[in-house]
Design an enzyme around this catalytic site. Sequence first.
Site, PDB file in Angstrom:
ATOM      1  N   ASP A 185      -7.284  -8.965   0.699  1.00 32.69           N
ATOM      2  CA  ASP A 185      -6.425  -7.800   0.537  1.00 32.69           C
ATOM      3  C   ASP A 185      -7.007  -6.831  -0.490  1.00 32.69           C
ATOM      4  O   ASP A 185      -7.094  -7.151  -1.671  1.00 32.69           O
ATOM      5  CB  ASP A 185      -5.034  -8.289   0.091  1.00 32.69           C
ATOM      6  CG  ASP A 185      -3.990  -7.178   0.124  1.00 32.69           C
ATOM      7  OD1 ASP A 185      -4.356  -6.028   0.431  1.00 32.69           O
ATOM      8  OD2 ASP A 185      -2.817  -7.481  -0.154  1.00 32.69           O
ATOM      9  N   HIS A 187      -5.474  -4.025  -1.100  1.00 33.62           N
ATOM     10  CA  HIS A 187      -4.236  -3.565  -1.734  1.00 33.62           C
ATOM     11  C   HIS A 187      -4.227  -2.062  -2.008  1.00 33.62           C
ATOM     12  O   HIS A 187      -3.489  -1.584  -2.870  1.00 33.62           O
ATOM     13  CB  HIS A 187      -4.015  -4.331  -3.052  1.00 33.62           C
ATOM     14  CG  HIS A 187      -2.583  -4.710  -3.293  1.00 33.62           C
ATOM     15  ND1 HIS A 187      -1.813  -4.129  -4.267  1.00 33.62           N
ATOM     16  CD2 HIS A 187      -1.782  -5.606  -2.675  1.00 33.62           C
ATOM     17  CE1 HIS A 187      -0.600  -4.664  -4.250  1.00 33.62           C
ATOM     18  NE2 HIS A 187      -0.555  -5.560  -3.286  1.00 33.62           N
ATOM     19  N   GLU A 211      -7.718  -6.152   4.309  1.00 36.15           N
ATOM     20  CA  GLU A 211      -6.393  -5.534   4.417  1.00 36.15           C
ATOM     21  C   GLU A 211      -6.291  -4.299   3.538  1.00 36.15           C
ATOM     22  O   GLU A 211      -6.700  -4.314   2.381  1.00 36.15           O
ATOM     23  CB  GLU A 211      -5.328  -6.555   4.002  1.00 36.15           C
ATOM     24  CG  GLU A 211      -3.919  -6.017   3.999  1.00 36.15           C
ATOM     25  CD  GLU A 211      -2.898  -7.085   3.677  1.00 36.15           C
ATOM     26  OE1 GLU A 211      -1.801  -6.726   3.213  1.00 36.15           O
ATOM     27  OE2 GLU A 211      -3.194  -8.295   3.876  1.00 36.15           O
ATOM     28  N   GLU A 237       1.373  -2.146   5.883  1.00 42.88           N
ATOM     29  CA  GLU A 237       2.568  -2.522   5.123  1.00 42.88           C
ATOM     30  C   GLU A 237       3.253  -1.316   4.496  1.00 42.88           C
ATOM     31  O   GLU A 237       4.445  -1.393   4.163  1.00 42.88           O
ATOM     32  CB  GLU A 237       2.229  -3.549   4.053  1.00 42.88           C
ATOM     33  CG  GLU A 237       1.399  -3.023   2.898  1.00 42.88           C
ATOM     34  CD  GLU A 237       1.018  -4.124   1.919  1.00 42.88           C
ATOM     35  OE1 GLU A 237       1.513  -4.089   0.780  1.00 42.88           O
ATOM     36  OE2 GLU A 237       0.241  -5.018   2.300  1.00 42.88           O
ATOM     37  N   HIS A 287       3.886  -7.991   7.661  1.00 38.09           N
ATOM     38  CA  HIS A 287       3.889  -8.129   6.212  1.00 38.09           C
ATOM     39  C   HIS A 287       5.230  -8.719   5.789  1.00 38.09           C
ATOM     40  O   HIS A 287       6.284  -8.275   6.251  1.00 38.09           O
ATOM     41  CB  HIS A 287       3.703  -6.737   5.603  1.00 38.09           C
ATOM     42  CG  HIS A 287       3.691  -6.682   4.114  1.00 38.09           C
ATOM     43  ND1 HIS A 287       4.755  -6.178   3.378  1.00 38.09           N
ATOM     44  CD2 HIS A 287       2.752  -7.044   3.213  1.00 38.09           C
ATOM     45  CE1 HIS A 287       4.463  -6.226   2.097  1.00 38.09           C
ATOM     46  NE2 HIS A 287       3.256  -6.750   1.966  1.00 38.09           N
TER      47      HIS A 287
END
Length: 384
Positions: A185, A187, A211, A237, A287
């Site tokens: 991730d 983020h 991700e 997400e 998510h």
Amino acid sequence: MTKIIDYDLYEVPPRWLFLRIETSDGTVGWGEPVVEGRAKTVEGAVEELMDNYLLGEDPNAIEDHWQRMYRGGFYRGGPILMSAIAGIDQALWDIKGKYFGAPIYELLGGRARSRVRVYQWIGGDRPSEVGDAAAEKVSEGFTALKMNATSEMRRVDNPASVDSAVDRLREVRERVGPETDIGVDFHGRVSKPMAKRLAAALEPFDPMFIEEPVLPEHNDALPEIAAHTTIPIATGERMFSRWDFKEIFESQAVDVIQPDLSHAGGITEVKKIAAMAEAYDVAVAPHCPLGPIALASCIHVDACSPNALIQEQSLNIHYNETSDVLDYLQNPDVFQYDDGYVDIPDGPGLGIEINEEYVEQQAEQTVDWHNPVWRNDDGSVAEW
């Protein structure tokens, strides 16, 4: 005709908001409308929607209710409104399933699979001993893991920052071997030039996906990043409707989408997003670092979506230091994890039984969760 007669909202630890809707025949449905760190704001939005659109209405008219809540105001979309709609939508589907005595997935066309694969988070934002954590989760039966790629990262950072990310992924890969999937991730912490560098550097260790390599406002950069790697790209997400996802489907740069059932309009909307993704040969991995109501909602959509790949879940995640997913359930065995899969609840509605007494007790606590604000070494604000 059965009508919606009442609702209650409960802000509970660690950072969740639960919605209870009751009908005139005594049926209760549960939803989880929340933006982590903005629970009180979403609570106000839920109250506006319930008071203006739903009290006194037939709970079974879910599509019409969704359209009225979304289109009834001049301004639409965004995390607050869509999260409020999402939690209400979950609760209405829970009521509808109980009304017909069937699991929600049966009302959505029936199961496309008999169980749902899950992945387990390892470590926090700066995980230490990440290799040990990975090995422990694999020994518990998980076949897929997810970890953060980096902590703070400058827009153009030095080789050591890339080496650090590589070392951590290498350690995990060496500990768990080639049969375990590892999601990485980013983020949204990484700028476009560093995303390209990191993707190239991490590729030898075969991540399941990278991700959110860039923030959603920079989704136009995804085709260029995709051109630099064979690693599947995941995002979604922080995208809240099928219209938000339309652009990335058309760009053909994303391989896995990750809509959140508590942010992206609930069961009604995410089922539509999943169907759109299927037409573009894109997988769905919802998510869900949230509570049991959100998880159950995800599993019902996974169950009836042919392109569902894997499900995030927050059991023992680092956010859940005060309360965990199973604590709020009368029937915690509904989420049985076995060989990296979770069973699909087969009770009516969401198939979970909320411990209302425990919810009320927990709601008496002061819950004021906000994510930290990180800064770079020059004092400027960094992405968390």
